[in-house]
Design an enzyme around this catalytic site. Structure first.
Site, PDB file in Angstrom:
ATOM      1  N   LYS A 135     -28.705 -37.614  37.288  1.00 20.98           N
ATOM      2  CA  LYS A 135     -28.981 -36.670  38.372  1.00 20.98           C
ATOM      3  C   LYS A 135     -27.744 -36.168  39.111  1.00 20.98           C
ATOM      4  CE  LYS A 135     -33.439 -36.761  38.013  1.00 20.98           C
ATOM      5  NZ  LYS A 135     -33.990 -35.677  37.220  1.00 20.98           N
TER       6      LYS A 135
ATOM      7  N   TYR B 200     -33.057 -44.523  25.448  1.00 18.84           N
ATOM      8  CA  TYR B 200     -32.842 -45.450  26.569  1.00 18.84           C
ATOM      9  C   TYR B 200     -33.409 -46.802  26.159  1.00 18.84           C
ATOM     10  CZ  TYR B 200     -32.004 -41.336  29.547  1.00 18.84           C
ATOM     11  OH  TYR B 200     -31.508 -40.195  30.105  1.00 18.84           O
TER      12      TYR B 200
ATOM     13  N   TYR C  87     -37.943 -37.049  35.806  1.00 20.48           N
ATOM     14  CA  TYR C  87     -36.784 -37.025  34.917  1.00 20.48           C
ATOM     15  C   TYR C  87     -36.271 -35.597  34.690  1.00 20.48           C
ATOM     16  CZ  TYR C  87     -34.049 -37.970  30.677  1.00 20.48           C
ATOM     17  OH  TYR C  87     -33.043 -38.062  29.745  1.00 20.48           O
TER      18      TYR C  87
ATOM     19  N   HIS D  91     -33.228 -30.460  24.299  1.00 19.45           N
ATOM     20  CA  HIS D  91     -34.095 -31.587  23.949  1.00 19.45           C
ATOM     21  C   HIS D  91     -35.481 -31.454  24.589  1.00 19.45           C
ATOM     22  CE1 HIS D  91     -30.745 -34.628  22.751  1.00 19.45           C
ATOM     23  NE2 HIS D  91     -30.575 -33.439  22.212  1.00 19.45           N
TER      24      HIS D  91
ATOM     25  N   PRO E 112     -26.071 -43.632  37.609  1.00 22.34           N
ATOM     26  CA  PRO E 112     -26.132 -42.568  36.589  1.00 22.34           C
ATOM     27  C   PRO E 112     -27.364 -42.562  35.682  1.00 22.34           C
ATOM     28  CG  PRO E 112     -24.564 -44.278  35.943  1.00 22.34           C
ATOM     29  CD  PRO E 112     -25.012 -44.610  37.329  1.00 22.34           C
TER      30      PRO E 112
HETATM   31  P1  FAD Z   1     -16.461 -34.144  41.422  1.00 25.45           P
HETATM   32  O1  FAD Z   1     -16.810 -33.817  40.029  1.00 25.45           O
HETATM   33  O2  FAD Z   1     -15.998 -35.516  41.740  1.00 25.45           O
HETATM   34  O3  FAD Z   1     -15.383 -33.092  41.895  1.00 25.45           O
HETATM   35  C1  FAD Z   1     -14.631 -33.246  43.071  1.00 25.45           C
HETATM   36  C2  FAD Z   1     -13.290 -32.585  42.878  1.00 25.45           C
HETATM   37  O4  FAD Z   1     -12.548 -32.648  44.090  1.00 25.45           O
HETATM   38  C3  FAD Z   1     -12.444 -33.280  41.820  1.00 25.45           C
HETATM   39  O5  FAD Z   1     -11.961 -32.342  40.901  1.00 25.45           O
HETATM   40  C4  FAD Z   1     -11.340 -33.953  42.620  1.00 25.45           C
HETATM   41  O6  FAD Z   1     -10.131 -34.057  41.879  1.00 25.45           O
HETATM   42  C5  FAD Z   1     -11.218 -33.005  43.802  1.00 25.45           C
HETATM   43  N1  FAD Z   1     -10.636 -33.632  44.993  1.00 25.45           N
HETATM   44  C6  FAD Z   1     -10.779 -34.903  45.443  1.00 25.45           C
HETATM   45  N2  FAD Z   1     -10.086 -35.080  46.573  1.00 25.45           N
HETATM   46  C7  FAD Z   1      -9.496 -33.898  46.860  1.00 25.45           C
HETATM   47  C8  FAD Z   1      -8.643 -33.463  47.905  1.00 25.45           C
HETATM   48  N3  FAD Z   1      -8.272 -34.287  48.868  1.00 25.45           N
HETATM   49  N4  FAD Z   1      -8.220 -32.190  47.891  1.00 25.45           N
HETATM   50  C9  FAD Z   1      -8.590 -31.336  46.907  1.00 25.45           C
HETATM   51  N5  FAD Z   1      -9.396 -31.699  45.881  1.00 25.45           N
HETATM   52  C10 FAD Z   1      -9.838 -32.968  45.865  1.00 25.45           C
HETATM   53  N6  FAD Z   1     -23.555 -38.148  36.387  1.00 25.45           N
HETATM   54  C11 FAD Z   1     -24.526 -38.062  35.513  1.00 25.45           C
HETATM   55  O7  FAD Z   1     -25.492 -37.377  35.793  1.00 25.45           O
HETATM   56  N7  FAD Z   1     -24.425 -38.708  34.295  1.00 25.45           N
HETATM   57  C12 FAD Z   1     -23.316 -39.445  33.952  1.00 25.45           C
HETATM   58  O8  FAD Z   1     -23.245 -39.993  32.866  1.00 25.45           O
HETATM   59  C13 FAD Z   1     -22.269 -39.543  34.877  1.00 25.45           C
HETATM   60  N8  FAD Z   1     -21.149 -40.251  34.592  1.00 25.45           N
HETATM   61  C14 FAD Z   1     -20.162 -40.326  35.533  1.00 25.45           C
HETATM   62  C15 FAD Z   1     -18.998 -41.046  35.270  1.00 25.45           C
HETATM   63  C16 FAD Z   1     -17.987 -41.165  36.233  1.00 25.45           C
HETATM   64  C17 FAD Z   1     -16.718 -41.954  35.926  1.00 25.45           C
HETATM   65  C18 FAD Z   1     -18.155 -40.537  37.497  1.00 25.45           C
HETATM   66  C19 FAD Z   1     -17.074 -40.664  38.573  1.00 25.45           C
HETATM   67  C20 FAD Z   1     -19.301 -39.796  37.741  1.00 25.45           C
HETATM   68  C21 FAD Z   1     -20.310 -39.686  36.783  1.00 25.45           C
HETATM   69  N9  FAD Z   1     -21.471 -38.945  37.019  1.00 25.45           N
HETATM   70  C22 FAD Z   1     -22.442 -38.867  36.107  1.00 25.45           C
HETATM   71  C23 FAD Z   1     -21.677 -38.219  38.235  1.00 25.45           C
HETATM   72  C24 FAD Z   1     -21.307 -36.745  38.087  1.00 25.45           C
HETATM   73  O9  FAD Z   1     -20.234 -36.614  37.212  1.00 25.45           O
HETATM   74  C25 FAD Z   1     -21.000 -36.251  39.473  1.00 25.45           C
HETATM   75  O10 FAD Z   1     -22.195 -36.312  40.227  1.00 25.45           O
HETATM   76  C26 FAD Z   1     -20.409 -34.837  39.526  1.00 25.45           C
HETATM   77  O11 FAD Z   1     -19.104 -34.860  39.037  1.00 25.45           O
HETATM   78  C27 FAD Z   1     -20.423 -34.308  40.959  1.00 25.45           C
HETATM   79  O12 FAD Z   1     -19.695 -33.121  41.041  1.00 25.45           O
HETATM   80  P2  FAD Z   1     -18.853 -32.766  42.318  1.00 25.45           P
HETATM   81  O13 FAD Z   1     -18.279 -31.437  42.064  1.00 25.45           O
HETATM   82  O14 FAD Z   1     -19.661 -33.006  43.532  1.00 25.45           O
HETATM   83  O15 FAD Z   1     -17.710 -33.879  42.398  1.00 25.45           O
HETATM   84  C1  DHB Z   2     -25.983 -38.934  29.668  1.00 22.11           C
HETATM   85  C2  DHB Z   2     -25.849 -39.695  30.797  1.00 22.11           C
HETATM   86  C3  DHB Z   2     -26.985 -40.166  31.432  1.00 22.11           C
HETATM   87  O1  DHB Z   2     -26.886 -40.903  32.542  1.00 22.11           O
HETATM   88  C4  DHB Z   2     -28.249 -39.882  30.926  1.00 22.11           C
HETATM   89  O2  DHB Z   2     -29.338 -40.376  31.558  1.00 22.11           O
HETATM   90  C5  DHB Z   2     -28.371 -39.113  29.811  1.00 22.11           C
HETATM   91  C6  DHB Z   2     -27.229 -38.635  29.167  1.00 22.11           C
HETATM   92  C7  DHB Z   2     -24.770 -38.436  28.982  1.00 22.11           C
HETATM   93  O3  DHB Z   2     -23.678 -38.571  29.539  1.00 22.11           O
HETATM   94  O4  DHB Z   2     -24.903 -37.928  27.864  1.00 22.11           O
END
Ligand code: FAD
Ligand code: DHB
Length: 394
Positions: A298, A202, A385, A72, A294
């Site tokens: 980021k 948005y 952004y 995009h 969210p």
């Molecule tokens: P995670 O993806 O949380 O990975 C952590 C991993 O560790 C998981 O697989 C978990 O199962 C594992 N774990 C936990 N505890 C243990 C343990 N004790 N032992 C072993 N493994 C363990 N960000 C955006 O930018 N846009 C969005 O739209 C957005 N939507 C989201 C929706 C939800 C419901 C959530 C929860 C987050 C969202 N986020 C979004 C944020 C984004 O998904 C996270 O910032 C991203 O997943 C971070 O990655 P990570 O690897 O740090 O953590």
């Molecule tokens: C999506 C989520 C966001 O928070 C955003 O700013 C843009 C896209 C998405 O999940 O597609």
């Protein structure tokens, strides 16, 4: 049992770190609490900053993304039933956004690790970290088959998300945490319907924020601002479509195509940071150390930025024994984290409606008009952004 780096968690942070260490010839074991099917099916973010997409390319994990993901160059803002196109690429020297969902990155990274034959254990339980403040830390855990293990290592990477054990294993008093809760949550909706837009929309509406995103030419992704304690049962399909039509509606005849809702969930919104992101031989990365609301997408991008810094620092240590880069990790990562926190909070405040603050609502409108009509304001918004300059240049 022994490895060089024990990685806790197979989310984006843990898997990408594992890949970087693999390419540098550093041994690692990844331990994940959930099953492979669970982590591959967990629907979360969908928008990658340029630098994150480039990182996946460098790591050899981008074949499917490059084939399937839409790139995009602009997004849209809507308020007062008007639409404003924000040409982010044009305003930032060509920075684009790549629409590729988090669980696809996770799938691609798991597939690559399995193909390399490197250790990645799912379904592990009772993970405990010991000796983190010594040069010989260990990780104890119960494997999927019920056997108990003690893994000795040089370093532990805490990539286990907000609810993981890594951060909570650090003794009280070491970390300072900063937290802010918002008076709203997001209802996330996945629907089998072609997107009604080529670019993200948005929308800021009196009834609350709405976002029209997409996953493919057949699948749309939507988010609606809802109260923080909202019950999912209060959102049958009809209400979702009616609310999206209202909040996204314009005076120029734009229409929203409707389809079947296949998934819906509610996510609380918070800002959270711990400092420092290190204790002894334990390094925190991604959601284990920080959560952003969210709105600016980021979270995933920050997780990728953290592990890039961490992998570089670990590789420097293995090459030369020099721990200066490891000592700098927390400070370097936190500079980008606070920058993203600041923008995520300001974009959230700009686009959501808090009915308890009529004055704020008027101010939001003044700022929205400014951002959507002044080229310098728009450019400033877009620079934030699309991502930040690499750490070191901040
Ligand atoms: P995670 O993806 O949380 O990975 C952590 C991993 O560790 C998981 O697989 C978990 O199962 C594992 N774990 C936990 N505890 C243990 C343990 N004790 N032992 C072993 N493994 C363990 N960000 C955006 O930018 N846009 C969005 O739209 C957005 N939507 C989201 C929706 C939800 C419901 C959530 C929860 C987050 C969202 N986020 C979004 C944020 C984004 O998904 C996270 O910032 C991203 O997943 C971070 O990655 P990570 O690897 O740090 O953590
Ligand atoms: C999506 C989520 C966001 O928070 C955003 O700013 C843009 C896209 C998405 O999940 O597609």
């Amino acid at each position: 049992e022994r490895t060089q780096v024990a990685i806790i968690g197979a989310g984006p942070a843990g898997l990408l770190l594992g890949r970087m260490l693999e390419l540098a010839g550093v041994d690692a074991v990844i331990l994940e609490h959930r099953t492979r099917a669970y982590v591959e099916g967990r629907i979360r973010a969908g928008m990658l900053e340029d630098r994150t997409a480039r990182l996946l390319d460098e790591l050899g994990l981008a074949d499917r993304m490059n084939r399937e993901a839409a790139v995009h160059h602009a997004f849209e803002m809507r308020f007062d039933r008007q639409r404003y196109r924000i040409p982010m690429a044009e305003l930032t020297g060509g920075c684009t956004a790549v629409m590729y969902s988090q669980q696809e990155i996770v799938r691609d990274a798991i597939e690559a690790r399995v193909a390399s034959g490197l250790p990645l254990e799912f379904d592990v339980d009772d993970v405990r970290l010991d000796g983190v403040d010594t040069d010989t830390p260990t990780v104890r855990y119960r494997a999927a088959d019920g056997t108990e293990h003690v893994l000795a290592c040089d370093f532990i990477a805490g990539c286990d998300g907000f609810h993981g054990v890594s951060r909570t294993s650090i003794p009280a008093g070491v970390l300072t945490s900063y937290e802010h809760d918002y008076p709203f949550a997001w209802l996330g909706v996945l629907a089998d319907v072609p997107p009604s837009t080529f670019e993200l929309i948005y929308a800021c509406h009196e009834r609350g924020f709405a976002l029209h995103s997409m996953r493919s030419s057949e699948v749309s992704r939507f988010y609606l601002q809802v109260p923080p304690d909202e019950d999912l049962a209060a959102w049958p399909e009809d209400r979702i479509w009616s609310e999206l039509r209202t909040r996204l509606g314009t005076d120029d005849g734009w229409t929203l195509a409707e389809g079947t809702v296949t998934k819906k969930s509610i996510t609380a919104m918070r800002s959270f940071v711990v400092e420092p992101m290190q204790y002894g031989r334990l390094f925190l990365a991604g959601d284990a150390a920080h959560i952003v609301p969210p709105t600016a997408a980021k979270g995933l991008n920050l997780a990728a930025a953290d592990v890039r810094l961490l992998a570089d620092a670990l590789c420097t240590w293995y090459e030369s024994g020099d721990d200066a880069a490891l000592d700098r990790y927390s400070g370097d990562a936190l500079r980008g984290v606070w920058r993203a926190q600041q923008f995520s909070r300001s974009m959230t405040s700009l686009l959501h409606h808090d009915p308890s603050s009529p004055m704020e609502w008027r101010l939001q409108h003044a700022e929205l008009k400014h951002v959507c009509t002044s080229e310098s304001a728009m450019k400033n918004f877009c620079e934030n952004y699309v991502g930040y300059p690499p750490v070191g240049r901040i």
